[in-house]
Design a protein around this motif. Sequence first.
Motif, PDB file in Angstrom:
ATOM      1  N   ALA A 300       0.589  -1.211  -0.104  1.00  0.00           N
ATOM      2  CA  ALA A 300       0.059  -0.079   0.020  1.00  0.00           C
ATOM      3  C   ALA A 300       0.786   1.270  -0.064  1.00  0.00           C
ATOM      4  O   ALA A 300       1.877   1.411   0.568  1.00  0.00           O
ATOM      5  CB  ALA A 300      -1.011   0.218   1.231  1.00  0.00           C
ATOM      6  N   THR A 301       0.366   2.340  -0.765  1.00  0.00           N
ATOM      7  CA  THR A 301       0.884   3.534  -0.538  1.00  0.00           C
ATOM      8  C   THR A 301       0.563   4.229   0.796  1.00  0.00           C
ATOM      9  O   THR A 301      -0.273   3.879   1.517  1.00  0.00           O
ATOM     10  CB  THR A 301       0.531   4.321  -1.633  1.00  0.00           C
ATOM     11  OG1 THR A 301      -0.912   4.635  -1.654  1.00  0.00           O
ATOM     12  CG2 THR A 301       0.830   3.925  -3.147  1.00  0.00           C
ATOM     13  N   GLY A 302       1.210   5.364   1.158  1.00  0.00           N
ATOM     14  CA  GLY A 302       0.781   6.128   2.327  1.00  0.00           C
ATOM     15  C   GLY A 302       1.775   6.144   3.430  1.00  0.00           C
ATOM     16  O   GLY A 302       1.633   6.559   4.528  1.00  0.00           O
ATOM     17  N   GLY A 303       2.866   5.463   3.482  1.00  0.00           N
ATOM     18  CA  GLY A 303       3.862   5.342   4.447  1.00  0.00           C
ATOM     19  C   GLY A 303       4.351   6.662   5.053  1.00  0.00           C
ATOM     20  O   GLY A 303       5.072   6.744   6.227  1.00  0.00           O
ATOM     21  N   GLN A 304       4.222   7.879   4.250  1.00  0.00           N
ATOM     22  CA  GLN A 304       4.491   8.955   4.846  1.00  0.00           C
ATOM     23  C   GLN A 304       3.457   9.998   5.127  1.00  0.00           C
ATOM     24  O   GLN A 304       3.650  11.069   5.670  1.00  0.00           O
ATOM     25  CB  GLN A 304       5.318   9.919   3.520  1.00  0.00           C
ATOM     26  CG  GLN A 304       6.407   9.284   3.021  1.00  0.00           C
ATOM     27  CD  GLN A 304       7.462   8.936   3.836  1.00  0.00           C
ATOM     28  OE1 GLN A 304       7.923   9.893   4.761  1.00  0.00           O
ATOM     29  NE2 GLN A 304       8.056   7.852   4.242  1.00  0.00           N
ATOM     30  N   GLY A 305       2.372   9.404   5.592  1.00  0.00           N
ATOM     31  CA  GLY A 305       1.346   9.870   6.328  1.00  0.00           C
ATOM     32  C   GLY A 305       0.217  10.683   5.355  1.00  0.00           C
ATOM     33  O   GLY A 305      -0.488  11.591   5.874  1.00  0.00           O
ATOM     34  N   PRO A 307      -2.637  11.799   3.768  1.00  0.00           N
ATOM     35  CA  PRO A 307      -4.110  11.731   4.308  1.00  0.00           C
ATOM     36  C   PRO A 307      -4.921  10.751   3.153  1.00  0.00           C
ATOM     37  O   PRO A 307      -5.844  10.300   3.718  1.00  0.00           O
ATOM     38  CB  PRO A 307      -4.656  13.096   4.730  1.00  0.00           C
ATOM     39  CG  PRO A 307      -3.595  14.104   3.690  1.00  0.00           C
ATOM     40  CD  PRO A 307      -2.305  13.182   3.620  1.00  0.00           C
ATOM     41  N   ARG A 308      -4.788  11.118   2.007  1.00  0.00           N
ATOM     42  CA  ARG A 308      -5.563  10.303   0.908  1.00  0.00           C
ATOM     43  C   ARG A 308      -5.039   9.062   0.522  1.00  0.00           C
ATOM     44  O   ARG A 308      -5.820   8.635  -0.290  1.00  0.00           O
ATOM     45  CB  ARG A 308      -5.992  11.410  -0.268  1.00  0.00           C
ATOM     46  CG  ARG A 308      -6.631  12.591   0.339  1.00  0.00           C
ATOM     47  CD  ARG A 308      -7.121  13.449  -1.135  1.00  0.00           C
ATOM     48  NE  ARG A 308      -5.788  14.076  -1.656  1.00  0.00           N
ATOM     49  CZ  ARG A 308      -5.385  15.169  -1.360  1.00  0.00           C
ATOM     50  NH1 ARG A 308      -5.762  15.815  -0.301  1.00  0.00           N
ATOM     51  NH2 ARG A 308      -4.392  15.572  -1.882  1.00  0.00           N
ATOM     52  N   ALA A 309      -4.010   8.621   0.961  1.00  0.00           N
ATOM     53  CA  ALA A 309      -3.317   7.472   0.755  1.00  0.00           C
ATOM     54  C   ALA A 309      -3.911   6.139   1.189  1.00  0.00           C
ATOM     55  O   ALA A 309      -4.938   6.386   2.107  1.00  0.00           O
ATOM     56  CB  ALA A 309      -1.875   7.565   0.858  1.00  0.00           C
ATOM     57  N   ALA A 310      -3.785   5.267   0.645  1.00  0.00           N
ATOM     58  CA  ALA A 310      -4.387   3.883   0.921  1.00  0.00           C
ATOM     59  C   ALA A 310      -4.224   3.574   2.459  1.00  0.00           C
ATOM     60  O   ALA A 310      -5.278   3.219   3.218  1.00  0.00           O
ATOM     61  CB  ALA A 310      -4.179   2.679   0.162  1.00  0.00           C
ATOM     62  N   LEU A 311      -2.905   3.557   2.989  1.00  0.00           N
ATOM     63  CA  LEU A 311      -2.771   3.391   4.506  1.00  0.00           C
ATOM     64  C   LEU A 311      -3.566   4.193   5.257  1.00  0.00           C
ATOM     65  O   LEU A 311      -4.079   3.712   6.330  1.00  0.00           O
ATOM     66  CB  LEU A 311      -1.358   3.441   4.781  1.00  0.00           C
ATOM     67  CG  LEU A 311      -0.892   2.981   6.177  1.00  0.00           C
ATOM     68  CD1 LEU A 311      -1.334   1.443   6.547  1.00  0.00           C
ATOM     69  CD2 LEU A 311       0.700   3.185   6.279  1.00  0.00           C
ATOM     70  N   SER A 312      -3.620   5.462   5.208  1.00  0.00           N
ATOM     71  CA  SER A 312      -4.459   6.395   6.032  1.00  0.00           C
ATOM     72  C   SER A 312      -5.857   6.067   6.079  1.00  0.00           C
ATOM     73  O   SER A 312      -6.494   5.917   7.045  1.00  0.00           O
ATOM     74  CB  SER A 312      -4.269   7.861   5.585  1.00  0.00           C
ATOM     75  OG  SER A 312      -5.055   8.698   6.274  1.00  0.00           O
ATOM     76  N   ARG A 313      -6.268   5.559   4.805  1.00  0.00           N
ATOM     77  CA  ARG A 313      -7.742   5.424   4.627  1.00  0.00           C
ATOM     78  C   ARG A 313      -7.977   3.884   5.268  1.00  0.00           C
ATOM     79  O   ARG A 313      -9.087   3.733   6.052  1.00  0.00           O
ATOM     80  CB  ARG A 313      -8.080   5.310   3.278  1.00  0.00           C
ATOM     81  CG  ARG A 313      -8.249   6.609   2.536  1.00  0.00           C
ATOM     82  CD  ARG A 313      -8.616   6.766   1.387  1.00  0.00           C
ATOM     83  NE  ARG A 313      -9.822   5.856   0.934  1.00  0.00           N
ATOM     84  CZ  ARG A 313      -9.886   5.361  -0.177  1.00  0.00           C
ATOM     85  NH1 ARG A 313      -8.944   5.217  -1.136  1.00  0.00           N
ATOM     86  NH2 ARG A 313     -11.127   4.640  -0.393  1.00  0.00           N
TER      87      ARG A 313
END
Length: 548
Positions: A300-305, A307-313
């Motif tokens: 998943a994307t979003g490892g930098q926090g 807000p709209r990336a997969a990990l955040s969701r």
Amino acid sequence: MKKDFTPEKELLFLALGGSGEIGMNVNLYGCDGQWLMVDLGMTFSGNEYPGVDLVFADLEFIEERADDLVGIVLTHAHEDHIGAVPYFAADLGVPLYATPFTAELVRRKLEEAGLLDTVELNIIEGADSFALGPFDIGYVPLAHSIAEGHALLIDTPYGRIFHTGDWKLDEEPIIGDPTTEEELTEVGDEGVLALVCDSTNVFNPNPSGSEGAVYRGLLEEVGKHKGRRVLVTTFASNVARLHTLGEVAKACGRQVCVAGRSLDRIIDVSQDNGYLLDFPDPVDFDTAMGLPRGEVMIIATGGQGEPRAALSRIAESNHPLELVKDDVVLFSSRQIPGNEISIGKIQNRLADRGIVMVTDRQSEIHVSGHPGRPELEAMYSWLRPEILVPVHGEIRHMKEQARLGASCGIPHNVFQKNGDIVRLAPGDPGKIAEVISGRLVLDGDIIVPADGDSIVMRRRIAYNGIVIVALDSKGRAVIDSAGLPLDEDYADFVVEAKADIAAGLKRLKGSARRDPKEISEAARLAVRRAAQRWSGKKPQVKVLLTGE
């Protein structure tokens, strides 16, 4: 000091971005009346630019000299090296040059911007060299955290430049075939005038590490979590890491599920260019959720926090993919400075739900794509440049690399920052002039100065709030506000502010009583002072003069 800054019989270097910050790389070389641009990147906004996502280098200097610009050569496909291309390449009006993987990602950006027929994009195969004006250019493969990372070997009438781009040394690179020590030593034997070099990891006393070691670390870590759903977050552009994750998933008997449009795009482009051909066919979200927990790996994307990336969701339970207590998230990426708070928020959400997290501090599941001190020292010893020009770093990084170069015996170590014109040859190298440099931001659909009125006003409103005053010709006021911390005292504040406006208008004398500017200013000051008394804040105050 130069006046018109046209390169004469000399070799010049000028960074418009990337020297003084990490990101936003834009470098210029000047020679015999012409300029060459290397990279055209951007960076992501922080809190200093409310409402802004993208930040660019101010290209005014080279835009005014676009007729003397011979081309833009791209070292690799990271956003901080190509992200500004769709916003500026058409206006600069010169061809782009890139190797196939980078070129395909750039082509897609141009297509999205409707510029495919406007901007010339030339694909350079790895071994080919090409000439642009007085510059003869060749790509030199180096390891990095993306496919087709390259240095540039730039020959000029006044000496040879080795422009590293982003790089590291990696004995097990997984993807690509980096130039060997022997080949780099041969380049040094032929003579290198200047090494223009990545400074990002100069404070790291250790080598950056190998992608092969990350494979072993991830294999061990994923193997610990049998029966649990595992999510791995990494940089989408790290093709070698994606290959590694695919191999780890197969070795651990897990299906792969990919979450994030940037990951889909990178996998697609990679496979079109001969990479990731053995990557497992990803399963869709519904299939992934139907598999036994220990038989799926989510990438998943979003490892930098973001807000709209997969990990955040996923962390917010706002995504088709779900994690539950005792599931595992592996952060197979470094924490970019400035993202600590946003990353911490996601990690706290995950922790609150009982989800296990593992970072590179606990397990060898990530290595940097930039050189530590031993790698820098090795490159110096192979190339043996006469001049070292540190780039790609904050001031502290570049200053430290200049010190390191001097300690390793490089004769000339030139510190420069954005806007400094450095003469590399002939004669002793050094700064000869300073030109306009700065930042632009993408604000909505418009590119504006980062220190322009709109951004400055928005920042002031964010800190202090705003009060709107509608004032009619009889001095009657209607007041509204946003962002003042008054709550239950607000009505009393409005009453007092109206009284202050009336008093301020009475103090006006003679023609000032009829002057709209004087009336507006008197009302503005009265309301601002009242707001400061009541709240301690100095809000922006806008006065609207109305009719009867």
